[in-house]
Write an enzyme that holds these catalytic residues in place. Structure first.
Site, PDB file in Angstrom:
ATOM      1  N   GLU A   5      35.305  62.572  39.225  1.00 41.24           N
ATOM      2  CA  GLU A   5      35.243  64.026  39.253  1.00 41.24           C
ATOM      3  C   GLU A   5      34.609  64.536  40.544  1.00 41.24           C
ATOM      4  O   GLU A   5      35.039  65.548  41.102  1.00 41.24           O
ATOM      5  CB  GLU A   5      34.434  64.544  38.049  1.00 41.24           C
ATOM      6  N   LEU A  36      36.837  28.517  39.714  1.00 40.24           N
ATOM      7  CA  LEU A  36      36.644  29.696  38.853  1.00 40.24           C
ATOM      8  C   LEU A  36      36.265  30.931  39.670  1.00 40.24           C
ATOM      9  O   LEU A  36      35.356  31.688  39.314  1.00 40.24           O
ATOM     10  CB  LEU A  36      35.601  29.419  37.770  1.00 40.24           C
ATOM     11  N   THR A  79      48.697  21.538  26.929  1.00 44.68           N
ATOM     12  CA  THR A  79      47.947  22.108  28.043  1.00 44.68           C
ATOM     13  C   THR A  79      47.511  21.075  29.065  1.00 44.68           C
ATOM     14  O   THR A  79      47.034  21.429  30.141  1.00 44.68           O
ATOM     15  CB  THR A  79      46.691  22.835  27.536  1.00 44.68           C
TER      16      THR A  79
END
Length: 365
Positions: free
Chosen positions: A54, A206, A163
């Site tokens: 805003e 990661l 996996t």
């Protein structure tokens, strides 16, 4: 409400999305200010501690904000945090009408921003495209309402649901496009969560390896906080993730120290780290979205404890065989009635692979 209101709010939502990778732990918010039929100001929250949407939109609008309508994707804040209240700025600028997509779930706001605006004669409407606004901030909304982050489990598997090979070999199941897509999931997350077995076996980074240009952002990449669950404190100081930019924390049941990271003790349950206590700690550090890249044991434990909000599975077009490893370790599932029900919400191709997004299915009444 008319079609123009919808179009301006859609514009505000697109602006909010520009903060997808940068605003954490704050919500992604966009604002469009319209005077007559002309957009006179717009902005989006870009980084925590910087001006809110805003304020940026009002700065652009200048004196043209008087008598205008402000379209904002989240209720204007009414409290002093790192920045002054946006509600007060809208009042001072002479805005005549505020259309918000949703009320702020933050208890410090929670309707008080709307109330302050109305007390100063501003016409306030809320709820326009609310579901789209919620979808931009699933973690922030959940952390404020349920006091735990939104948990997304990412998995890559073969067409027969495997996996990794029996040996643990898993590089690479999916193609380059899918791996880049995962980088974007990492980049939007507050935390990347894994288990110690994954670190010991794969020595993963990661981290986010895309460039600012690839993410469409200005400035440096915000690296998610890496969190390793390591109940017996087995993490090696030589682990790759400890050498990279960004913060790493080990959650453990055994007090101790590891160079290069923080070590936090959390309570155990049945010989394992209490995953509800883990979620409480993640909420405490203001983690909104938690991205899980882990093995079948941790992923299965999170699912069984109803701590998974979304599953993103990348399916590669090949077969790995019956001796390869499965996605989830879910002891106790022996009958069809024990199945974990999922609601598939999106299916699409990413390169040569298939990406499925699913949410735990609501239990039948």
């Amino acid at each position: 409400m008319d079609q123009r209101d919808i179009e301006y709010m859609q514009r505000a939502l697109r602006l909010a999305e520009r903060g997808l990778f940068t605003t954490d732990p704050n919500p992604r918010v966009g604002c469009v200010i319209v005077n007559g039929d002309t957009i006179v100001g717009e902005g989006w929250h870009q980084r925590a501690g910087e001006p809110h949407a805003e304020i940026l939109a009002l700065s652009q609008a200048s004196d043209k904000a008087a008598g205008s309508t402000a379209y904002v994707t989240l209720e204007p804040c009414s409290h002093h945090g790192k920045t002054p209240p946006c509600a007060d700025a809208l009042i001072s600028a002479g805005v005549a009408r505020v259309v918000a997509a949703m009320q702020d779930p933050n208890p410090l706001v929670a309707g008080s921003g709307f109330q302050r605006l109305r007390q100063h004669g501003i016409d306030v409407t809320s709820g326009l495209l609310e579901q789209a606004a919620r979808a931009l901030n699933p973690g922030f909304v959940q952390r404020m309402r349920r006091r735990r982050p939104f948990v997304r489990v990412k998995l890559a598997m073969s067409l027969d649901g495997r996996t990794a090979m029996a040996s643990g070999e898993s590089r690479w199941i999916t193609g380059e496009a899918a791996r880049a897509d995962v980088q974007r999931l990492r980049a939007r997350s507050s935390v990347i969560l894994t288990g110690i077995d994954t670190v010991l076996h794969d020595d993963p980074s990661l981290n986010v390896r895309l460039t600012p240009k690839q993410l469409g952002i200005a400035g440096e990449i915000r690296q998610p906080h890496r969190v390793v669950l390591d109940s017996r404190l087995r993490l090696s100081p030589a682990a790759k993730l400890l050498t990279l930019p960004g913060e790493t924390t080990v959650l453990t049941a055994r007090p101790g120290q590891i160079p290069g990271c923080d070590v936090i003790t959390v309570q155990e349950h049945a010989g394992q780290l209490d995953l509800h206590a883990v979620m409480s700690w993640l909420s405490h550090i203001q983690a909104n979205e938690v991205h899980v890249e882990a093995g079948a044991t941790l992923c299965g434990a999170l699912l069984q404890r109803k701590l998974v909000d979304e599953i993103v599975v990348y399916i590669a077009p090949h077969i790995m065989g019956g001796h390869a490893r499965a996605m989830f370790n879910l002891p106790g599932l022996e009958q069809m009635a024990d199945r974990v029900r999922l609601d598939i919400t999106d299916v699409r191709h990413v390169g040569k692979d298939l990406r499925i997004t699913a949410h735990p299915y609501p239990e039948e009444s």
